[in-house]
Design an enzyme around this catalytic site. Structure first.
Site, PDB file in Angstrom:
ATOM      1  N   ARG A  36      17.756 -41.075  18.736  1.00 25.55           N
ATOM      2  CA  ARG A  36      18.830 -40.144  18.330  1.00 25.55           C
ATOM      3  C   ARG A  36      18.363 -38.736  18.696  1.00 25.55           C
ATOM      4  O   ARG A  36      17.179 -38.414  18.506  1.00 25.55           O
ATOM      5  CB  ARG A  36      19.115 -40.221  16.827  1.00 25.55           C
ATOM      6  N   ASN A  95      23.777 -29.812  10.999  1.00 26.06           N
ATOM      7  CA  ASN A  95      23.840 -30.828   9.939  1.00 26.06           C
ATOM      8  C   ASN A  95      25.098 -31.672  10.137  1.00 26.06           C
ATOM      9  O   ASN A  95      25.924 -31.392  11.015  1.00 26.06           O
ATOM     10  CB  ASN A  95      23.822 -30.174   8.556  1.00 26.06           C
ATOM     11  N   ASP A 151      19.499 -31.394   9.999  1.00 28.63           N
ATOM     12  CA  ASP A 151      18.760 -32.202  10.975  1.00 28.63           C
ATOM     13  C   ASP A 151      17.861 -31.342  11.839  1.00 28.63           C
ATOM     14  O   ASP A 151      16.827 -31.802  12.346  1.00 28.63           O
ATOM     15  CB  ASP A 151      19.720 -32.995  11.862  1.00 28.63           C
ATOM     16  N   GLY A 202      18.991 -40.065   8.296  1.00 29.51           N
ATOM     17  CA  GLY A 202      18.511 -38.895   7.561  1.00 29.51           C
ATOM     18  C   GLY A 202      17.254 -38.408   8.258  1.00 29.51           C
ATOM     19  O   GLY A 202      16.345 -39.212   8.535  1.00 29.51           O
ATOM     20  N   ALA A 203      17.203 -37.106   8.554  1.00 30.88           N
ATOM     21  CA  ALA A 203      16.145 -36.603   9.435  1.00 30.88           C
ATOM     22  C   ALA A 203      14.717 -36.969   8.983  1.00 30.88           C
ATOM     23  O   ALA A 203      13.938 -37.505   9.781  1.00 30.88           O
ATOM     24  CB  ALA A 203      16.301 -35.091   9.608  1.00 30.88           C
TER      25      ALA A 203
HETATM   26  O1  MRU Z   1      23.803 -39.089  10.723  1.00 27.40           O
HETATM   27  P1  MRU Z   1      22.890 -39.015   9.538  1.00 27.40           P
HETATM   28  O2  MRU Z   1      23.391 -39.772   8.362  1.00 27.40           O
HETATM   29  O3  MRU Z   1      21.467 -39.349   9.898  1.00 27.40           O
HETATM   30  O4  MRU Z   1      22.912 -37.478   9.143  1.00 27.40           O
HETATM   31  C1  MRU Z   1      22.113 -37.045   8.074  1.00 27.40           C
HETATM   32  C2  MRU Z   1      22.336 -35.630   7.724  1.00 27.40           C
HETATM   33  O5  MRU Z   1      23.137 -34.939   8.307  1.00 27.40           O
HETATM   34  C3  MRU Z   1      21.476 -35.075   6.645  1.00 27.40           C
HETATM   35  O6  MRU Z   1      22.126 -34.034   5.989  1.00 27.40           O
HETATM   36  C4  MRU Z   1      20.153 -34.542   7.253  1.00 27.40           C
HETATM   37  O7  MRU Z   1      19.549 -35.497   8.063  1.00 27.40           O
HETATM   38  C5  MRU Z   1      19.211 -34.152   6.196  1.00 27.40           C
HETATM   39  S1  MRU Z   1      18.651 -35.552   5.288  1.00 27.40           S
HETATM   40  C6  MRU Z   1      17.522 -35.065   4.170  1.00 27.40           C
END
Ligand code: MRU
Length: 358
Positions: free
Chosen positions: A89, A247, A237, A47-48
């Site tokens: 990442r 996203n 993201d 999650g970002a």
């Molecule tokens: O691959 P992830 O689980 O890190 O991806 C997360 C997302 O796509 C979320 O929608 C994004 O990071 C926003 S989290 C507040």
């Protein structure tokens, strides 16, 4: 519940191992920069905003464990740690944003002793973490205005407390509406291949007592078409200057189905995820992950495809700004033209952060 914390004993960056949810809630202590980087890469923490805060604490950790006795040695260690962390990442804007914020804070005090730099970096990382919670609550207040009593909404991936330091972005909006007494019902996209919706979002909604059902990703169009869904809420993201949104994979198809059925599509995102250096989404780097995530069932590792089959596994997609009804930030709900409203919001977000005025 904070997803990411600093543990002075150790020292360590402590985070919930999201790979084990919903079965087990286990906290892990990351004691080296390499462990922090690996936890981000392998999505123990994801999650970002959570990635950003973890990387910030990771750089503070690098300073804390560094044996540098002078400022030049310390800078050398910090540059190496920063390179390791930022390579973890590629898509989440908050990762490089947080590292850059710590580096420029340290640069402004470049003449100080290694110990002073250690203190300063930890303070700034802690500030990023504390701010994130306040920012999420502010977005929750703005975004909850978009939810009416008895609405059913679709949510993609996980954007809750787990994806942030606490509270959540898109899920934070849903939480706020629920806390305001609105009866909100959530259709949770399971979110293949890592199942962040089924494993993490459903787990969080269960804790908050918010009614929900998990749907397979490919069922979203069916529910949108039946006229029962009031809105879609997703996080991001990285958002380009023109409002194109990177996203979790599947977001674009959800936005297309929402538009075809005249259902509003809302992106909830802190201004720290807005990258004004990129004019459009085509410039955003999309992470390609291990095909094994598609070919095998998560956690069990059991194959669901023939042994000779290959897979493609882009982790994110780009939703063009024309499909985005509004962008909810900590400084308000933004409408088109996004090139103007996003640039102004980033400035206001920076001013708010500097004044600590939430
Ligand atoms: O691959 P992830 O689980 O890190 O991806 C997360 C997302 O796509 C979320 O929608 C994004 O990071 C926003 S989290 C507040």
């Amino acid at each position: 519940m904070r997803t990411v914390t600093w543990e002075a004993e150790g020292p360590a960056v402590r985070t919930i191992d999201q790979r084990l949810l919903p079965g087990e809630v286990v906290r892990i202590d990351l004691r080296t920069v390499e462990q922090v980087s690996e936890a981000i890469r392998d999505m123990a923490v994801r999650g970002a905003p959570a990635i950003g805060a973890t990387a910030a604490f990771g750089l503070a950790l690098a300073a804390a464990v560094s044996e540098a006795t002078d400022t030049d040695m310390m800078w050398n260690d910090l540059e190496l740690a920063s390179a390791t962390l930022s390579a973890s990442r590629p898509t989440a804007s908050n990762l490089t944003w947080a590292l850059e914020r710590l580096r420029s804070r340290a640069k402004a005090a470049a003449d100080q002793s290694p110990n002073a730099l250690r203190r300063l970096l930890l303070q700034e990382a802690q500030r990023i973490a504390d701010e994130d919670v306040e920012i999420n609550k502010a977005m929750g207040r703005f975004g909850a205005e978009l939810i009416q009593d008895s609405d059913t909404v679709i949510h993609h991936c996980n954007t809750g407390a787990l994806a942030t330091v606490d509270y959540g972005t898109a899920l934070g909006v849903i939480r706020t509406a629920h806390e305001q007494g609105k009866r909100v019902h959530v259709l949770v996209d399971e979110t293949r291949p890592r199942l962040q919706g089924a494993r993490l979002t459903a787990w969080e909604l269960d804790q908050y007592g918010i009614p929900h059902e998990i749907i397979s990703d490919n069922a979203a169009g069916y529910f949108l078409n039946r006229g029962k869904v009031a809105a879609c809420f997703v996080g991001a993201d990285r958002v380009a200057a023109n409002g194109d949104v990177a996203n979790k994979i599947g977001t674009y198809m959800l936005a297309l189905a929402a538009q075809d059925n005249q259902v509003p599509f809302y992106v909830v995102v802190p201004t720290s995820s807005v990258d004004l250096s990129l004019s459009s989404g085509t410039e955003i780097t999309i992470e390609e992950r291990d095909p094994g995530e598609v070919l095998n069932l998560e956690q069990e590792g059991r194959a669901i495809a023939p042994a000779n089959s290959k897979a493609l596994n882009p982790a994110f997609d780009i939703t063009p700004n024309r499909l985005v009804t509004a962008i909810v930030t900590e400084v308000g709900v933004l409408k088109r033209p996004y090139t103007e409203t996003l640039a102004a919001a980033v400035q206001r977000g920076q001013a708010k952060a500097a004044a600590m005025n939430w």
